[in-house]
Design a protein around this motif. Sequence first.
Motif, PDB file in Angstrom:
ATOM      1  N   GLU A  18      42.910  38.269  21.711  1.00 33.61           N
ATOM      2  CA  GLU A  18      43.095  39.395  22.620  1.00 33.61           C
ATOM      3  C   GLU A  18      43.065  38.830  24.033  1.00 33.61           C
ATOM      4  OE1 GLU A  18      39.753  41.705  21.042  1.00 33.61           O
ATOM      5  OE2 GLU A  18      41.229  43.255  20.585  1.00 33.61           O
ATOM      6  N   LEU A  19      43.999  39.266  24.844  1.00 35.64           N
ATOM      7  CA  LEU A  19      44.109  38.726  26.198  1.00 35.64           C
ATOM      8  C   LEU A  19      43.243  39.503  27.181  1.00 35.64           C
ATOM      9  CD1 LEU A  19      47.953  38.090  26.389  1.00 35.64           C
ATOM     10  CD2 LEU A  19      46.135  36.519  25.705  1.00 35.64           C
ATOM     11  N   VAL A  20      42.523  38.745  27.987  1.00 32.71           N
ATOM     12  CA  VAL A  20      41.723  39.298  29.079  1.00 32.71           C
ATOM     13  C   VAL A  20      42.378  38.835  30.374  1.00 32.71           C
ATOM     14  CG1 VAL A  20      39.470  39.348  30.203  1.00 32.71           C
ATOM     15  CG2 VAL A  20      39.604  39.096  27.713  1.00 32.71           C
ATOM     16  N   ALA A  21      42.753  39.786  31.211  1.00 30.00           N
ATOM     17  CA  ALA A  21      43.337  39.444  32.513  1.00 30.00           C
ATOM     18  C   ALA A  21      42.285  39.678  33.582  1.00 30.00           C
ATOM     19  CB  ALA A  21      44.564  40.310  32.774  1.00 30.00           C
ATOM     20  N   PHE A  22      41.996  38.643  34.355  1.00 38.09           N
ATOM     21  CA  PHE A  22      41.058  38.831  35.459  1.00 38.09           C
ATOM     22  C   PHE A  22      41.418  37.902  36.611  1.00 38.09           C
ATOM     23  CE2 PHE A  22      38.976  35.771  32.641  1.00 38.09           C
ATOM     24  CZ  PHE A  22      38.559  34.773  33.494  1.00 38.09           C
ATOM     25  N   PRO A  23      41.111  38.355  37.808  1.00 39.60           N
ATOM     26  CA  PRO A  23      41.391  37.522  38.987  1.00 39.60           C
ATOM     27  C   PRO A  23      40.302  36.464  39.122  1.00 39.60           C
ATOM     28  CG  PRO A  23      40.418  39.586  39.674  1.00 39.60           C
ATOM     29  CD  PRO A  23      40.563  39.654  38.189  1.00 39.60           C
ATOM     30  N   GLN A  24      40.645  35.230  38.939  1.00 42.92           N
ATOM     31  CA  GLN A  24      39.683  34.132  38.964  1.00 42.92           C
ATOM     32  C   GLN A  24      38.912  34.065  40.281  1.00 42.92           C
ATOM     33  OE1 GLN A  24      39.060  32.033  36.299  1.00 42.92           O
ATOM     34  NE2 GLN A  24      37.384  31.226  37.504  1.00 42.92           N
TER      35      GLN A  24
END
Length: 187
Positions: A18-24
């Motif tokens: 499952e993909l988690v998108a977050f701003p590093q």
Amino acid sequence: MENLQKALDSRKESFKAELVAFPQHGFFYTDSAPLMKEVARMDHVAYIGGVDPYGIDKNIEKVLDYTVKLALDNNKGIDIHLHDGGKEGVHTIEYLAEQALQNPKLQGRTFVSHAFVLAQLPLAEVERIAEKLAAAKVGIVSSIPFGDLVMPIPTLLKQGLKCWREMTTYRTIGALLAPETCWQKPI
């Protein structure tokens, strides 16, 4: 993202991801909020995340309120990667739990990754926080911290909290080497 999803789909019989998108580097410190709004609309993304709301953006409520809005507006889960310690780390966890309690759609779909602040607290405070997280159905996804810290996993489990193990640098290849990914395997 589309090509990554195609690659994952081609291997769906052997593992799940499952993909988690977050701003590093934060939502607002690097002005990534508009990009995250666009990414949140993508079908392949299962979770919207964030990293150290206080340590990077210096505003826990603003970051978590924005994350919650993106998740609710786009039917996503939440995964906050929390390395912040002290009162800021505790406040981040408690504020996220409050948001999940107020928004039942987030319950069972919200996680705090790492959460090493829990290893820095007295047992009574860990128990209190774990009880709140369990009531909100917010899980902990953690790994072995550096140094002398020991995650209070037995205490978290005793309070009814769902806990998973993970190794950030191993998550992707771990799925290729084991029948379950580190993310999916409960402690």
